[in-house]
Each structure stands twice: as C-alpha cells, then as structure tokens.
Design a protein around this motif. Structure first.
Motif, PDB file in Angstrom:
ATOM      1  N   LEU A 142       0.819  -1.216   0.000  1.00 26.52           N
ATOM      2  CA  LEU A 142       0.000   0.000   0.000  1.00 26.52           C
ATOM      3  C   LEU A 142       0.852   1.264   0.000  1.00 26.52           C
ATOM      4  N   ARG A 143       1.953   1.236   0.719  1.00 21.07           N
ATOM      5  CA  ARG A 143       2.790   2.448   0.759  1.00 21.07           C
ATOM      6  C   ARG A 143       3.348   2.759  -0.634  1.00 21.07           C
ATOM      7  N   ASP A 144       3.816   1.726  -1.349  1.00 22.37           N
ATOM      8  CA  ASP A 144       4.325   1.948  -2.714  1.00 22.37           C
ATOM      9  C   ASP A 144       3.216   2.483  -3.618  1.00 22.37           C
ATOM     10  N   PHE A 145       2.049   1.868  -3.475  1.00 25.03           N
ATOM     11  CA  PHE A 145       0.901   2.285  -4.291  1.00 25.03           C
ATOM     12  C   PHE A 145       0.533   3.741  -4.012  1.00 25.03           C
ATOM     13  N   LEU A 146       0.531   4.118  -2.730  1.00 21.38           N
ATOM     14  CA  LEU A 146       0.187   5.508  -2.382  1.00 21.38           C
ATOM     15  C   LEU A 146       1.235   6.469  -2.944  1.00 21.38           C
ATOM     16  N   ARG A 147       2.483   6.063  -2.890  1.00 21.81           N
ATOM     17  CA  ARG A 147       3.531   6.921  -3.441  1.00 21.81           C
ATOM     18  C   ARG A 147       3.300   7.131  -4.950  1.00 21.81           C
ATOM     19  N   GLU A 148       3.041   6.013  -5.648  1.00 24.10           N
ATOM     20  CA  GLU A 148       2.806   6.109  -7.101  1.00 24.10           C
ATOM     21  C   GLU A 148       1.541   6.889  -7.425  1.00 24.10           C
ATOM     22  N   SER A 149       0.587   6.907  -6.489  1.00 19.32           N
ATOM     23  CA  SER A 149      -0.663   7.641  -6.728  1.00 19.32           C
ATOM     24  C   SER A 149      -0.544   9.103  -6.318  1.00 19.32           C
ATOM     25  N   GLY A 150       0.624   9.544  -5.940  1.00 22.69           N
ATOM     26  CA  GLY A 150       0.831  10.949  -5.592  1.00 22.69           C
ATOM     27  C   GLY A 150       0.488  11.255  -4.148  1.00 22.69           C
ATOM     28  N   GLY A 151       0.451  10.236  -3.292  1.00 22.90           N
ATOM     29  CA  GLY A 151       0.239  10.480  -1.859  1.00 22.90           C
ATOM     30  C   GLY A 151      -1.181  10.244  -1.409  1.00 22.90           C
ATOM     31  N   CYS A 152      -2.127  10.391  -2.323  1.00 15.37           N
ATOM     32  CA  CYS A 152      -3.531  10.173  -1.952  1.00 15.37           C
ATOM     33  C   CYS A 152      -4.200   9.381  -3.065  1.00 15.37           C
ATOM     34  N   ALA A 153      -4.810   8.260  -2.727  1.00 22.64           N
ATOM     35  CA  ALA A 153      -5.442   7.419  -3.740  1.00 22.64           C
ATOM     36  C   ALA A 153      -6.960   7.518  -3.640  1.00 22.64           C
ATOM     37  N   ILE A 154      -7.597   7.251  -4.784  1.00 30.54           N
ATOM     38  CA  ILE A 154      -9.056   7.381  -4.844  1.00 30.54           C
ATOM     39  C   ILE A 154      -9.703   5.989  -4.874  1.00 30.54           C
ATOM     40  N   ILE A 155     -10.558   5.757  -3.891  1.00 36.96           N
ATOM     41  CA  ILE A 155     -11.344   4.509  -3.847  1.00 36.96           C
ATOM     42  C   ILE A 155     -12.602   4.744  -4.691  1.00 36.96           C
ATOM     43  N   ASP A 156     -13.229   3.672  -5.176  1.00 39.93           N
ATOM     44  CA  ASP A 156     -14.438   3.855  -5.995  1.00 39.93           C
ATOM     45  C   ASP A 156     -15.615   4.307  -5.124  1.00 39.93           C
ATOM     46  N   GLY A 157     -16.807   4.362  -5.731  1.00 43.49           N
ATOM     47  CA  GLY A 157     -17.998   4.784  -4.990  1.00 43.49           C
ATOM     48  C   GLY A 157     -18.900   3.595  -4.695  1.00 43.49           C
ATOM     49  N   GLY A 158     -20.135   3.874  -4.316  1.00 41.86           N
ATOM     50  CA  GLY A 158     -21.076   2.802  -3.961  1.00 41.86           C
ATOM     51  C   GLY A 158     -21.217   1.812  -5.109  1.00 41.86           C
ATOM     52  N   LEU A 159     -21.179   0.537  -4.785  1.00 41.98           N
ATOM     53  CA  LEU A 159     -21.342  -0.454  -5.852  1.00 41.98           C
ATOM     54  C   LEU A 159     -22.799  -0.905  -5.937  1.00 41.98           C
ATOM     55  N   ALA A 160     -23.340  -1.398  -4.826  1.00 41.51           N
ATOM     56  CA  ALA A 160     -24.707  -1.924  -4.883  1.00 41.51           C
ATOM     57  C   ALA A 160     -25.689  -0.842  -5.345  1.00 41.51           C
ATOM     58  N   THR A 161     -25.581   0.340  -4.749  1.00 44.97           N
ATOM     59  CA  THR A 161     -26.546   1.383  -5.104  1.00 44.97           C
ATOM     60  C   THR A 161     -26.356   1.837  -6.554  1.00 44.97           C
ATOM     61  N   GLU A 162     -25.144   1.742  -7.073  1.00 49.37           N
ATOM     62  CA  GLU A 162     -24.905   2.111  -8.469  1.00 49.37           C
ATOM     63  C   GLU A 162     -25.404   1.007  -9.413  1.00 49.37           C
ATOM     64  N   LEU A 163     -25.322  -0.242  -8.972  1.00 50.98           N
ATOM     65  CA  LEU A 163     -25.922  -1.329  -9.767  1.00 50.98           C
ATOM     66  C   LEU A 163     -27.433  -1.087  -9.872  1.00 50.98           C
TER      67      LEU A 163
END
Ligand code: MET
Ligand SMILES: [Zn+2]
Length: 335
Positions: A9-30
């Motif tokens: 996760l730390r490597d991923f956050l670094r590559e994402s510029g320090g802050c990563a974006i999680i998706d939104g609601g799945l069930a309600t979007e379905l």
C-alpha cells in the motif's frame, strides 16, 4: 519472516501521488443501472445473473478516476449462496468470480488507454499505466443477515468470537487466494467482529494485506456503541492490516472521526463516506432528507486530506460523478 505487506500500500500511495481514490457505492450504483437487488444477496445477486453489469459499473468508476475497485462480494457468502441452493463448490466459485470481474474491468481499462495512446501519434509518450488495485470486499456478519444489523452491530448473545471466526474463515481464505490485491473488511459494526477478523488474519496464512473500515452513526463510536479508538487499536496491532478508517457513514461525521482515529494509528487512514442519506432497514430504502450533493461532499475532501486521510472514495448512494468530483478536487487530470 513473511513479506512486508504494508509496503504494497505504501508503494501504491507513493505512485498515486500520496492520496489514492477509492471507488464509490457499488450496490446502489448497480441499482441505478437497473438491477433489482431486493434480495438477501444484495449486490452479490448480480454475480449470478448479470456479472457484465458489475463489470460495467467497475469500468465507470475507473473512467471517473478510481484507483481502487472494491469487488461485489460485500454480501456474498458461502452460507448465503448455499441457502439459494448452490453447492459449496459453486458458492466458492461465485466468490472468486467477484474478483475476476473486477480484474477484467481493470484489463479492459488498461487496454483501452494503451491502444488509444499508441494510435494517437508516432511520437506519443509511452502510456504509463496508473496503478489500480482490486480490493476484495468482506461485509460483516450483519450484512449476511440482510436485516440492516451492520448498522446496529447488535448480534445477540448467541454470536461469539468463535462463531464469527467460523462464519468468516473460509470466505476470507478464498478471497485472499483469488488474485485480489487487498482484502477490504467493510462496515465493521462492533469490536467483537473486528477482533474476529484480526485473529483470522493472524492465525491463517493470509498473504495479501487488508484494510478495516468501520461505520458510525453518531460521529463518535462505531454503530454498536463500541469505542472507535479501541477498535482501531485492535487493527493497529495486526500486522496484516495496512490501513484503517471509516466507510458508509455520513460525511458530516468524518472530520471528528478522523481526529480520533489519527491519535491511535500509525497506518494510512481511509474514508469512503456514504451520500449522507440514511438507510431504513424496515422499509429497505434510503431516506433522502439529509443527503449531500456531490459539490457538498467534495467540498470536504481537502479538509479530510489535511485531517490525515490518504485513501478517499464513496460508499452507498455515491456515484461515478462523486468520484469524478473527488478526482478533480485532488487535482487529478486525465486517465
Ligand atoms: C453497506 S456498505 C456497502 C459497501 C459495498 N462496497 C458497496 O458499495 O456496495
Ligand atoms: Zn455503504
């Protein structure tokens, strides 16, 4: 000694510029895409009947800027599939399918942008794939009950640490070996279930990292009334937990919760609030009175970053538009 899971996760956050974006609601979007999820399996119903719709919603979130996709396994359990007549093998295959479908969406997304960058010009800069992680969702026991008890955390005296570990054990193992990058324990309503997850992770040969996300309805405690600092401290001691935070909680509570979480963790903090509306489990519907618009929701984003959150997304009733707005607020451009 095992691999350092927190490095993923730390490597991923670094590559994402320090802050990563999680998706939104799945069930309600379905549901917004036409699925009828009035069923004890909720979003997992689509794993059986319409996996292509799940893939489409995952893709919509990637197009909107999400760096992390959460799979459709929130309410997918072996026990739940068995009560629909599936065998154990079929039930386990459906769990794995939730991860396959998300991986397919990631592949489609990567292919789309790789080929468009190749075609655009002979001098095109080689396309650099933005890192995308697949987080296998594990909803709480209350989610399996499908009676809204993940919003009360009241499981009754018959439910013990052991029964929770027995309930979740096989599912955790299957999802950990499914090709997902992470396990996302979501909407954890009480300390007992948090402890059960932490013990399962420590006692079994789980080789991917996990995050723990709790929900709150008063901005102070988890929904059962158990103390947030106590729950976070359990997660803090578990080496396999690489991020902790809050999901499916109204945005207005997030600032205060972040302040109390910060004090008791050294791990990255994640938040993916719901739209601010309230779910009425008896009526099985969202009560729209206190919902926040995407602009209102997103107006909090920079504050949440200052409060220490470095993984931000949305939960129920948030949409690809919410994620697009978060992405803009964080200064992200393009794919
Ligand atoms: C009740 S919280 C639901 C979380 C799940 N990841 C979803 O968005 O469908
Ligand atoms: Zn939610």
């Amino acid at each position: 000694m095992g691999a350092d899971l927190s490095a993923v996760l730390r490597d991923f956050l670094r590559e994402s510029g320090g802050c990563a974006i999680i998706d939104g609601g799945l069930a309600t979007e379905l549901e917004a895409n036409g699925a009828d999820l009035n069923d004890p399996l909720w979003s997992a119903k689509c794993l059986i009947a319409s996996p292509e719709l799940i893939r489409k919603v995952h893709l919509d979130y990637l197009e909107a800027g999400a760096d992390i996709l959460i799979t459709a396994s929130y309410q997918a359990t072996i026990q739940g599939f068995q009560s629909k007549g599936f065998s154990i093998e079929q039930s386990e295959a459906l769990l794995r399918k939730s991860v396959t479908v998300a991986c397919e969406a990631r592949e489609i997304f990567y292919k789309k942008y790789t080929s468009s960058s190749c075609n655009s010009s002979s001098t095109a800069v080689p396309f650099k794939k933005r890192p995308i992680l697949i987080a296998a969702s594990i909803g709480s026991y209350g989610a399996y009950l499908a009676d809204g008890s993940e919003y009360s955390g009241e499981y009754g005296d018959a439910i013990t640490l052991k029964s929770l570990k027995d309930f979740h054990g096989r599912r955790v193992q299957i999802l950990a070996e499914s090709g997902a990058d992470l396990l996302a324990f979501e909407t954890i309503p009480n300390k007992l279930e948090c402890q059960a997850y932490a013990e399962l992770l420590e006692e079994n040969d789980i080789r991917i990292p996990a995050w723990f996300a709790f929900n709150s309805k008063d901005g102070i405690n988890v929904v059962s009334g158990d103390s947030i600092p106590e729950c976070i401290s359990i997660a803090e001691q578990c080496t396999k937990v690489v991020a902790v935070g809050i999901n499916c909680t109204p945005p207005r509570f997030i600032h205060g919760l972040l302040l109390s979480i910060q004090k008791v963790t050294t791990k990255p903090i994640l938040i993916y609030p719901n739209s601010g509306e309230t779910y009425d489990p008896d009526a099985k519907e969202w009560v729209e009175t206190s919902g926040e618009s995407d602009e209102d929701f997103v107006s909090h984003v920079m504050k949440w970053c200052e409060d220490g959150a470095c993984l931000i997304g949305g939960c129920c009733r948030t949409t690809p538009n919410t994620i697009r707005a978060i992405s803009r607020a964080l200064g992200r451009h393009g794919v």
